[in-house]
Design a protein around this motif. Structure first.
Motif, PDB file in Angstrom:
ATOM      1  N   ARG A 178       0.841  -1.202   0.000  1.00 12.82           N
ATOM      2  CA  ARG A 178       0.000   0.000   0.000  1.00 12.82           C
ATOM      3  C   ARG A 178       0.878   1.254   0.000  1.00 12.82           C
ATOM      4  N   GLY A 179       1.682   1.355  -1.027  1.00  7.51           N
ATOM      5  CA  GLY A 179       2.479   2.562  -1.212  1.00  7.51           C
ATOM      6  C   GLY A 179       3.562   2.781  -0.186  1.00  7.51           C
ATOM      7  N   ASN A 180       3.975   1.712   0.523  1.00  9.51           N
ATOM      8  CA  ASN A 180       5.005   1.812   1.559  1.00  9.51           C
ATOM      9  C   ASN A 180       4.603   2.727   2.708  1.00  9.51           C
ATOM     10  N   THR A 181       3.319   2.776   3.002  1.00  6.72           N
ATOM     11  CA  THR A 181       2.895   3.554   4.165  1.00  6.72           C
ATOM     12  C   THR A 181       3.497   2.946   5.432  1.00  6.72           C
ATOM     13  N   TYR A 182       3.866   3.804   6.373  1.00  3.43           N
ATOM     14  CA  TYR A 182       4.540   3.310   7.568  1.00  3.43           C
ATOM     15  C   TYR A 182       4.146   4.132   8.784  1.00  3.43           C
ATOM     16  N   THR A 183       4.561   3.655   9.941  1.00  7.70           N
ATOM     17  CA  THR A 183       4.232   4.320  11.203  1.00  7.70           C
ATOM     18  C   THR A 183       5.497   4.533  12.007  1.00  7.70           C
TER      19      THR A 183
ATOM     20  N   ASN B   6      -3.712   9.790  -5.223  1.00  8.07           N
ATOM     21  CA  ASN B   6      -4.007   9.002  -6.430  1.00  8.07           C
ATOM     22  C   ASN B   6      -2.755   8.773  -7.265  1.00  8.07           C
ATOM     23  N   ASP B   7      -1.610   8.661  -6.586  1.00 10.40           N
ATOM     24  CA  ASP B   7      -0.345   8.447  -7.276  1.00 10.40           C
ATOM     25  C   ASP B   7       0.375   7.191  -6.797  1.00 10.40           C
ATOM     26  N   GLY B   8      -0.326   6.378  -5.994  1.00  5.91           N
ATOM     27  CA  GLY B   8       0.265   5.146  -5.505  1.00  5.91           C
ATOM     28  C   GLY B   8       1.195   5.310  -4.327  1.00  5.91           C
ATOM     29  N   ARG B   9       1.336   6.538  -3.837  1.00 12.66           N
ATOM     30  CA  ARG B   9       2.250   6.796  -2.719  1.00 12.66           C
ATOM     31  C   ARG B   9       1.503   6.757  -1.402  1.00 12.66           C
ATOM     32  N   GLY B  10       2.030   6.048  -0.457  1.00  9.19           N
ATOM     33  CA  GLY B  10       1.398   5.951   0.846  1.00  9.19           C
ATOM     34  C   GLY B  10       1.785   7.094   1.764  1.00  9.19           C
TER      35      GLY B  10
END
Length: 535
Positions: A236-241, A298-302
């Motif tokens: 998921r777009g390299n989303t992280y915490t 809407n660019d695939g970036r998380g």
């Protein structure tokens, strides 16, 4: 932020190679001559349009273009994605997408490179620059034990603010944890410094378990790293915490050795982090699977999360500048940690709004901005279908100490400040309170006046903010209502949209979606607006 005082169709080209000639040859080999001809026409048209805008480069006549892919919309509009060469050198990061309407007229161009050097400047650099053998030495030093693959290629590096001549050196080897790598390393041809590196080996995502505060035990997609795992989602777009550890800046990505995150209690700092990461994942999935939106921009970036912000911080917020969500832990007296699922959906929707309508955060447009976040935060909660945090029309009900909620969409005025009904001064309210009008509208449109979620009174004529009427409406369902609101937000709302304009926009959206939704709900939309006093 919360007020807490209380069908695209690919033209047979998904994997065609870089150049237009090569793309055409491959398509013809598949006995698709019509598609090949369409590729050639699309490329020629797109290149002619690019060359009409010399601002796209400093020396456009020395720039050549190679079609990577062509995508056509159902209405015949096209999107031509072209790579660029400058003086014969591959320009990394200088690709451009030319979008035309169905008549072939230019709609827009998408590009990242801010400025590009001419061939003359590239040639000048080449005379005094770093040799290929020196570039190889830089890479060998950076990746000891690695094996250089092929011959270094001279390229134009256009991914930063200042494009420059560079070498691309490929190296392969094995990392300390046993994972193989196949690196592309970019070395500045003037200074010999490493500008960037990326890997053709993409590590597999891992399946972890989040023991959250509010959503029970949930599945999390995490990332394998040396020594364990990190709370980063490659799918998921390299989303992280990251954990700010009660600071207001810095922090580090949350890591773990067993891929089990938290203990369902605040005694583990990972519990809130698991909530935040879960909320990000569900919000991503909702927008992608329901509305076809690939990430907030809407660019695939998380986006990323920051948890444990400051001390006793009774709020959560979205920031465009960092493209991130920030969550406080609450003071323990009024609020608990603000990482609940609907809060996550709410905050990330502010990012969606800023990249679509851009609703200014004051007056009636500000109320619409806040309501949009409440609407889609609620829809994320329903979408998740989590038994520990079932969908409802209350905002922030999980984070309140002693029960209650921050806001209600059933009867917004129940919080003592929000408006149920539109009236001439509603835009003077704080945006968290003027949002009540749109929240009330959405509930009536989705569920009607009488539903399993409560009775929602209608508004009577007059300059009043509290609904006391007994009119009757039947809802169209929350999925249809959300589709209408999303279309209005993304195709009709502007930065200063008012409630009167929102009424017209949602009616138009309902008419346009009639075939998709299976019915024309425009009359229902109009009735729901009338029921909140906005005729």
């Amino acid at each position: 932020m919360f007020n807490t005082s209380h069908k695209l169709t690919v033209l047979a080209l998904a994997s065609l190679a870089a150049t237009a000639a090569q793309a055409q040859a491959e398509v013809q080999a598949q006995n698709l001559p019509e598609a090949a001809a369409a590729v050639a026409r699309a490329h020629a048209k797109a290149e002619s349009l690019v060359r009409q805008f010399p601002g796209l480069s400093l020396d456009a006549k020395d720039h050549t273009y190679e079609t990577r892919r062509v995508v056509t919309d159902e209405d015949g509009a096209s999107h031509v994605h072209m790579d660029r060469r400058i003086g014969g050198l591959r320009a990394i990061g200088a690709d451009v997408i030319v979008q035309t309407d169905r008549f072939g007229n230019l709609a827009t161009m998408h590009r990242s490179a801010k400025m590009l050097p001419s061939v003359a400047s590239a040639a000048a650099l080449a005379k005094v620059g770093v040799t290929s053998s020196r570039a190889v030495g830089v890479v060998v030093d950076a990746f000891p034990g690695g094996e250089i693959q092929g011959t270094p290629e001279q390229v134009v590096w256009a991914r930063g603010d200042l494009p420059r001549l560079a070498w691309e050196v490929r190296v392969s080897g094995t990392a300390k944890d046993g994972t193989p790598y196949e690196k592309h390393v970019i070395v500045d041809a003037t200074s010999g410094t490493q500008l960037d590196a990326w890997d053709d080996i993409h590590t597999a995502a891992a399946s972890g378990t989040g023991k959250t505060l509010y959503s029970g035990n949930v599945a999390l997609t995490t990332n394998s790293v040396t020594g364990g795992y990190e709370l980063r989602d490659p799918s998921r777009g390299n989303t992280y915490t990251i954990n700010l550890a009660n600071g207001t800046s810095g922090g580090s990505v949350v890591t773990d050795t067993d891929n089990i995150w938290g203990n369902n209690s605040t005694t583990s700092s990972q519990s809130a982090a698991a909530d935040a990461q879960y909320g990000t994942a569900k919000t991503w999935d909702y927008y992608k699977n329901v509305h076809g939106r690939n990430g907030i921009a809407n660019d695939g970036r998380g986006a990323y999360n920051r948890v444990h912000y400051s001390r006793n911080y009774n709020n959560a917020y979205w920031s465009d500048s960092c493209f991130c969500m920030t969550y406080g832990d609450g003071d323990g007296t009024t609020l608990k940690p603000l990482v609940a699922l609907d809060v996550a959906g709410h905050e990330m929707t502010h990012g969606v709004t800023s990249r679509t309508a851009g609703l200014i955060y004051s007056g009636e447009s500000g109320g619409l901005n806040e309501a949009t976040s409440d609407i889609f935060g609620t829809m994320v909660e329903f979408y998740a279908a989590n038994a520990s945090d079932a969908g409802d029309y209350l905002i922030g009900e999980k984070i309140m100490v002693g029960g209650g909620s921050l806001r209600s969409m059933v009867k917004p005025s129940s919080d003592g400040g929000s408006a149920d009904c539109w009236y001439s001064g509603v835009g003077n309210l704080d945006v968290h309170y003027s949002s009540g009008v749109a929240n009330h509208f959405f509930f009536l449109l989705a569920e009607g006046t009488n539903s399993a979620y409560g009775t929602s009174p209608t508004c009577v004529a007059g300059n009043t903010r509290v609904a006391t009427g007994s009119g009757s409406l039947t809802g169209i369902g929350r999925t249809a209502a959300a589709k209408i609101w999303y279309r209005a937000l993304t195709t009709k709302f502007t930065s200063s949209t008012t409630y009167a304009q929102a009424r017209a926009a949602t009616i138009a959206a309902a008419q346009e979606l009639a075939a998709t939704l299976g019915a024309d709900y425009s009359a229902k939309v109009a009735a729901a607006w009338s029921a909140v006093g906005r005729n």
